[in-house]
Structures are given as C-alpha cells and as structure tokens.
Design a protein around this motif. Structure first.
Motif, PDB file in Angstrom:
ATOM      1  N   ALA A  61       0.821  -1.215   0.000  1.00  0.00           N
ATOM      2  CA  ALA A  61       0.000   0.000   0.000  1.00  0.00           C
ATOM      3  C   ALA A  61       0.855   1.265   0.000  1.00  0.00           C
ATOM      4  N   GLY A  62       2.171   1.108   0.152  1.00  0.00           N
ATOM      5  CA  GLY A  62       3.059   2.257   0.074  1.00  0.00           C
ATOM      6  C   GLY A  62       3.512   2.810   1.405  1.00  0.00           C
ATOM      7  N   HIS A  63       3.241   2.101   2.496  1.00  0.00           N
ATOM      8  CA  HIS A  63       3.706   2.568   3.794  1.00  0.00           C
ATOM      9  C   HIS A  63       5.213   2.360   3.922  1.00  0.00           C
ATOM     10  N   ASP A  64       5.841   3.168   4.743  1.00  0.00           N
ATOM     11  CA  ASP A  64       7.302   3.171   4.873  1.00  0.00           C
ATOM     12  C   ASP A  64       7.814   1.765   5.212  1.00  0.00           C
ATOM     13  N   PRO A  65       8.579   1.143   4.314  1.00  0.00           N
ATOM     14  CA  PRO A  65       9.027  -0.223   4.574  1.00  0.00           C
ATOM     15  C   PRO A  65       9.996  -0.329   5.752  1.00  0.00           C
ATOM     16  N   LEU A  66      10.724   0.743   6.053  1.00  0.00           N
ATOM     17  CA  LEU A  66      11.637   0.701   7.197  1.00  0.00           C
ATOM     18  C   LEU A  66      10.862   0.670   8.512  1.00  0.00           C
ATOM     19  N   VAL A  67       9.794   1.425   8.565  1.00  0.00           N
ATOM     20  CA  VAL A  67       8.918   1.381   9.749  1.00  0.00           C
ATOM     21  C   VAL A  67       8.278   0.006   9.874  1.00  0.00           C
ATOM     22  N   TRP A 100      11.644  -7.109 -11.117  1.00  0.00           N
ATOM     23  CA  TRP A 100      10.919  -5.837 -11.013  1.00  0.00           C
ATOM     24  C   TRP A 100      11.791  -4.813 -10.284  1.00  0.00           C
ATOM     25  N   PRO A 101      12.866  -4.344 -10.887  1.00  0.00           N
ATOM     26  CA  PRO A 101      13.746  -3.381 -10.200  1.00  0.00           C
ATOM     27  C   PRO A 101      13.008  -2.084  -9.896  1.00  0.00           C
ATOM     28  N   SER A 102      13.360  -1.472  -8.751  1.00  0.00           N
ATOM     29  CA  SER A 102      12.709  -0.214  -8.388  1.00  0.00           C
ATOM     30  C   SER A 102      13.579   0.561  -7.410  1.00  0.00           C
ATOM     31  N   PRO A 103      13.510   1.888  -7.419  1.00  0.00           N
ATOM     32  CA  PRO A 103      14.248   2.705  -6.448  1.00  0.00           C
ATOM     33  C   PRO A 103      13.835   2.387  -5.008  1.00  0.00           C
ATOM     34  N   GLU A 104      12.564   2.096  -4.805  1.00  0.00           N
ATOM     35  CA  GLU A 104      12.078   1.798  -3.454  1.00  0.00           C
ATOM     36  C   GLU A 104      12.759   0.544  -2.903  1.00  0.00           C
ATOM     37  N   LEU A 105      12.898  -0.458  -3.739  1.00  0.00           N
ATOM     38  CA  LEU A 105      13.569  -1.687  -3.322  1.00  0.00           C
ATOM     39  C   LEU A 105      15.048  -1.421  -3.039  1.00  0.00           C
ATOM     40  N   GLU A 106      15.690  -0.607  -3.877  1.00  0.00           N
ATOM     41  CA  GLU A 106      17.101  -0.296  -3.671  1.00  0.00           C
ATOM     42  C   GLU A 106      17.307   0.476  -2.372  1.00  0.00           C
ATOM     43  N   HIS A 107      16.380   1.383  -2.064  1.00  0.00           N
ATOM     44  CA  HIS A 107      16.470   2.142  -0.809  1.00  0.00           C
ATOM     45  C   HIS A 107      16.349   1.208   0.385  1.00  0.00           C
ATOM     46  N   LEU A 108      15.434   0.265   0.320  1.00  0.00           N
ATOM     47  CA  LEU A 108      15.247  -0.695   1.409  1.00  0.00           C
ATOM     48  C   LEU A 108      16.481  -1.575   1.559  1.00  0.00           C
ATOM     49  N   ALA A 109      17.029  -2.034   0.446  1.00  0.00           N
ATOM     50  CA  ALA A 109      18.211  -2.897   0.485  1.00  0.00           C
ATOM     51  C   ALA A 109      19.413  -2.159   1.069  1.00  0.00           C
ATOM     52  N   ALA A 110      19.566  -0.880   0.729  1.00  0.00           N
ATOM     53  CA  ALA A 110      20.684  -0.098   1.249  1.00  0.00           C
ATOM     54  C   ALA A 110      20.543   0.152   2.751  1.00  0.00           C
ATOM     55  N   VAL A 121       9.662  -7.126   2.149  1.00  0.00           N
ATOM     56  CA  VAL A 121      10.202  -7.160   0.788  1.00  0.00           C
ATOM     57  C   VAL A 121       9.136  -7.649  -0.191  1.00  0.00           C
ATOM     58  N   LEU A 122       8.369  -8.643   0.226  1.00  0.00           N
ATOM     59  CA  LEU A 122       7.300  -9.172  -0.624  1.00  0.00           C
ATOM     60  C   LEU A 122       6.291  -8.082  -0.969  1.00  0.00           C
ATOM     61  N   GLY A 123       5.943  -7.259   0.015  1.00  0.00           N
ATOM     62  CA  GLY A 123       4.997  -6.178  -0.237  1.00  0.00           C
ATOM     63  C   GLY A 123       5.545  -5.131  -1.177  1.00  0.00           C
ATOM     64  N   VAL A 124       6.825  -4.779  -1.009  1.00  0.00           N
ATOM     65  CA  VAL A 124       7.462  -3.813  -1.917  1.00  0.00           C
ATOM     66  C   VAL A 124       7.510  -4.387  -3.333  1.00  0.00           C
ATOM     67  N   ALA A 125       7.829  -5.686  -3.428  1.00  0.00           N
ATOM     68  CA  ALA A 125       7.854  -6.335  -4.740  1.00  0.00           C
ATOM     69  C   ALA A 125       6.477  -6.305  -5.393  1.00  0.00           C
ATOM     70  N   ALA A 126       5.456  -6.599  -4.611  1.00  0.00           N
ATOM     71  CA  ALA A 126       4.090  -6.594  -5.142  1.00  0.00           C
ATOM     72  C   ALA A 126       3.711  -5.204  -5.646  1.00  0.00           C
ATOM     73  N   ARG A 127       4.074  -4.183  -4.893  1.00  0.00           N
ATOM     74  CA  ARG A 127       3.766  -2.808  -5.301  1.00  0.00           C
ATOM     75  C   ARG A 127       4.467  -2.473  -6.607  1.00  0.00           C
ATOM     76  N   THR A 128       5.743  -2.855  -6.694  1.00  0.00           N
ATOM     77  CA  THR A 128       6.520  -2.586  -7.906  1.00  0.00           C
ATOM     78  C   THR A 128       5.944  -3.321  -9.111  1.00  0.00           C
TER      79      THR A 128
END
Length: 221
Positions: A61-67, A100-110, A121-128
């Motif tokens: 849904a786009g909520h902060d993955p770090l939180v 499904w590469p994405s900046p959001e995934l790269e930010h989470l990985a970093a 990660v699954l949720g970020v992947a689904a969004r992407t």
C-alpha cells in the motif's frame, strides 16, 4: 500474471530451504500425516501468517518499509526466526531486483544490508509489480502454507498429491487471512503500525530456537 510469478515455488526466493517450523514439528511428532499437517498449517496461517500478510499488504500500500521492518522485528520474538526472515528477505530482494527493479527496493536494500523481513520485501515487490495490497497479502498467506506443505513431502515422505490437497483445503482460510490483512493495512494511515496484528505462536518461537541449535538439520528453519 505477476501474482502467479511471485507465488510460484520456482521463483528463486530461497523459500525451498525453509520448512516454516515443520521440521521441528515433525521431529516432535506433532506433524505425522496429512491431517496433522493441515492442522499445523491452519494454526500457522492464523497467527504468524496473518502478521506476515498484514505486513506485506501494508508495504504494497506504500507505507514506509523501514517502519514496517521495525514492526516485523517487534512481532518476531525468536531471534532465530528474525534471522531466517531477514535471510529470506535478502534472497527475495536479489530475485526481485532482476524481475521488477525499483528505487524503493534499492532504498530498502541499502538501509537493511543484512536483509529486510521477507513479508516487507514481498509487499514492496508486489507494489513494484503493480499488484494490490490484497494481492500481496494473498502471496504472503500462500507462502505461510506452502513452506510447511512442501517440506512435509521431504520430511515425511508424504504423497505429493496429499500435500497438494492440504494446500487446496486451506484455500478458503488463506483468502480469509488475506482479506483480514488488507483491512489491517488500510487502517495504518489512521492508527499507525499499531493497526497491524501481533498474533503469536509461542510454540513456533520455542521450537525455532531449538531447531537452530540442531547440529544436523534438513532445513534452515
């Protein structure tokens, strides 16, 4: 089609190395056959499965993955299970980066070099991939069942047809959990991460710690 790819057991997410607690349950005699496997999966789905599905839905849904990753830590009492979730998240990140590469995934990985929790990660992947929060919750719910079902074929020599039937009989439960998870995720803008469930399965936590100390085991968790 993206949901089918994400949920495919052949998707290189690393899940084949994990039993979802089934190996310890088999060793303890709590899972012996298709009937007891079904009971085990139903209990796992209603507790840790619901938590994972809600985290995945919230990330989709786009909520902060770090939180959300911090929330996943708080809902995973067992250090062994936290490590397993992060290893799975790291492996899933590698696979999703290619598909499904994405900046959001790269930010989470970093931000989480040791790996974020797999459901996040699954949720970020689904969004992407253009999927909905409900889709992400469906994938997480299915993962909660498919790991022990697949492992039971190797651990018990269970007939693969019987194992597939167990998963099929739990299809309605998986849909119910996915729907509930999506409702929890929808409350986050108002209630924050407290909207996410914290259902626990203490026996899974205890046996995960015991399993991690085994000198010889077939599965990583």
């Amino acid at each position: 089609m993206s949901l089918l790819i994400l949920g495919d057991g052949r998707f290189p997410s690393g899940g084949h190395a994990h039993s979802g607690g089934a190996e310890a349950a088999v060793a303890a005699g709590r899972v012996r056959d298709a009937a007891t496997l079904e009971d085990f999966c139903r209990g796992r789905l209603a507790t840790t499965g619901l938590v994972a599905a809600s985290l995945a839905a919230a990330a989709a849904a786009g909520h902060d993955p770090l939180v959300l990753d911090d929330a996943a830590d708080a809902r995973t009492p067992s250090p062994a299970l936290r490590r397993a979730a992060r290893r799975l998240g790291r492996q899933l990140t590698r696979a999703v980066r290619a598909v499904w590469p994405s900046p959001e995934l790269e930010h989470l990985a970093a931000a989480r070099p040791a790996g974020a929790h797999q459901p996040v990660v699954l949720g970020v992947a689904a969004r992407t991939a253009g999927l909905t929060p409900r889709n992400a919750a469906q994938a997480a719910a299915y993962d909660s069942v498919s790991a022990p079902v697949t492992a039971a074929v190797r651990l018990l020599g269970l007939d693969p047809f019987q194992a597939a039937a167990v998963a099929a009989r739990l299809a309605g439960d998986m849909e119910d959990v996915a729907a509930e998870a999506a409702r929890h995720a929808a409350r986050l803008p108002v209630d924050g991460v407290d909207a996410l469930p914290a259902a626990s399965a203490p026996l899974l936590d205890i046996t995960a710690e015991q399993h991690a100390a085994w000198p010889v085991r077939l599965f990583a968790s």
